[in-house]
Design a protein around this motif. Structure first.
Motif, PDB file in Angstrom:
ATOM      1  N   VAL A 159       0.844  -1.205   0.000  1.00 21.66           N
ATOM      2  CA  VAL A 159       0.000   0.000   0.000  1.00 21.66           C
ATOM      3  C   VAL A 159       0.876   1.251   0.000  1.00 21.66           C
ATOM      4  N   ILE A 160       1.923   1.252   0.811  1.00 22.97           N
ATOM      5  CA  ILE A 160       2.743   2.453   0.951  1.00 22.97           C
ATOM      6  C   ILE A 160       3.537   2.744  -0.314  1.00 22.97           C
ATOM      7  N   TRP A 161       4.234   1.741  -0.865  1.00 26.26           N
ATOM      8  CA  TRP A 161       5.089   2.076  -2.010  1.00 26.26           C
ATOM      9  C   TRP A 161       4.277   2.365  -3.270  1.00 26.26           C
ATOM     10  N   ARG A 162       3.080   1.835  -3.337  1.00 26.44           N
ATOM     11  CA  ARG A 162       2.256   2.083  -4.520  1.00 26.44           C
ATOM     12  C   ARG A 162       1.444   3.383  -4.441  1.00 26.44           C
ATOM     13  N   ASN A 163       1.323   3.943  -3.242  1.00 26.88           N
ATOM     14  CA  ASN A 163       0.441   5.099  -3.087  1.00 26.88           C
ATOM     15  C   ASN A 163       1.115   6.333  -2.496  1.00 26.88           C
ATOM     16  N   PHE A 164       2.343   6.199  -2.031  1.00 29.18           N
ATOM     17  CA  PHE A 164       3.021   7.329  -1.420  1.00 29.18           C
ATOM     18  C   PHE A 164       4.355   7.578  -2.123  1.00 29.18           C
ATOM     19  N   SER A 165       4.999   8.653  -1.744  1.00 28.63           N
ATOM     20  CA  SER A 165       6.250   9.034  -2.397  1.00 28.63           C
ATOM     21  C   SER A 165       7.387   8.088  -2.005  1.00 28.63           C
TER      22      SER A 165
END
Length: 202
Positions: A159-165
């Motif tokens: 979730v984090i690497w696909r949606n955040f910087s």
């Protein structure tokens, strides 16, 4: 272990517990390298920082073996995975290998723990059984909880690497996953103390 952690290190039978910096030191070097390299080479900073992490992890593993005459299978495995994914990122010039390494590692840990439950080789008991005593059925519950936690960490990384910087992901990799692991570990203490107890040295 290196990075995305199993339960906090427990002293192995007859062996000295490895210091915390052997696990966390390479991560701090990754963090420092990423932010330093990003100033002049933002496009490739993450890949080069992954290379720094791999070299630091190998160095820490070698130091642990030379200094303490032992290491852990998890530390060896995690160092191997770090090296493989860093090498793949360099060869293919693709940051996705760096981003997805925590996902793969946490998923493998989760599957390994569940596999241990199925085949009656409880991994969590192997790690913590020298310091804590629990009935076998409670070790099984604890292992399943840890497996679910690792799967949740794998999903969270995706979730984090696909949606955040990229910058947010790098910071969270160092200062997010470890606190979450510590909090989860602390959340299991009431269960462990209710059904078991710490072993005392004879």
């Amino acid at each position: 272990m290196t990075e995305e952690t199993l339960p906090p290190a427990v002293k192995l039978e007859g062996k000295k517990k490895l210091p915390f910096w052997i696990d966390f030191g390479p991560l701090l070097m990754f963090f420092a390298a990423f932010h330093y390299l990003k100033r002049n080479n933002p496009d490739d900073a993450l890949i080069w920082a992954a290379g720094v992490l791999a070299v630091a992890a190998v160095a820490a593993l070698g130091y642990a073996w030379l200094k303490y005459k032992h290491t852990s299978p998890i530390l060896i495995f995690s160092t191997f995975v770090i090296g493989i994914f860093a090498l793949a990122a360099f060869i293919f010039d693709d940051k996705r290998f760096v981003f997805m390494k925590p996902t793969v590692m946490n998923a493998i840990f989760g599957m390994g723990i569940l596999g241990g439950v199925v085949f009656k080789k409880n991994v969590i008991k192997m790690f913590m059984g020298s310091a804590f005593e629990l009935p076998d059925d409670k070790w099984k519950i604890l292992a399943i909880r840890w497996a679910i936690f690792f799967f949740a960490m794998a999903v969270l990384n995706e979730v984090i690497w696909r949606n955040f910087s990229e910058n947010f992901w790098a910071n969270f990799k160092v200062f997010g996953f470890l606190p979450l692991t510590i909090l989860f570990t602390a959340s299991q203490i009431p269960f462990m103390t209710k059904y078991g107890h710490m072993k005392t040295d004879e």
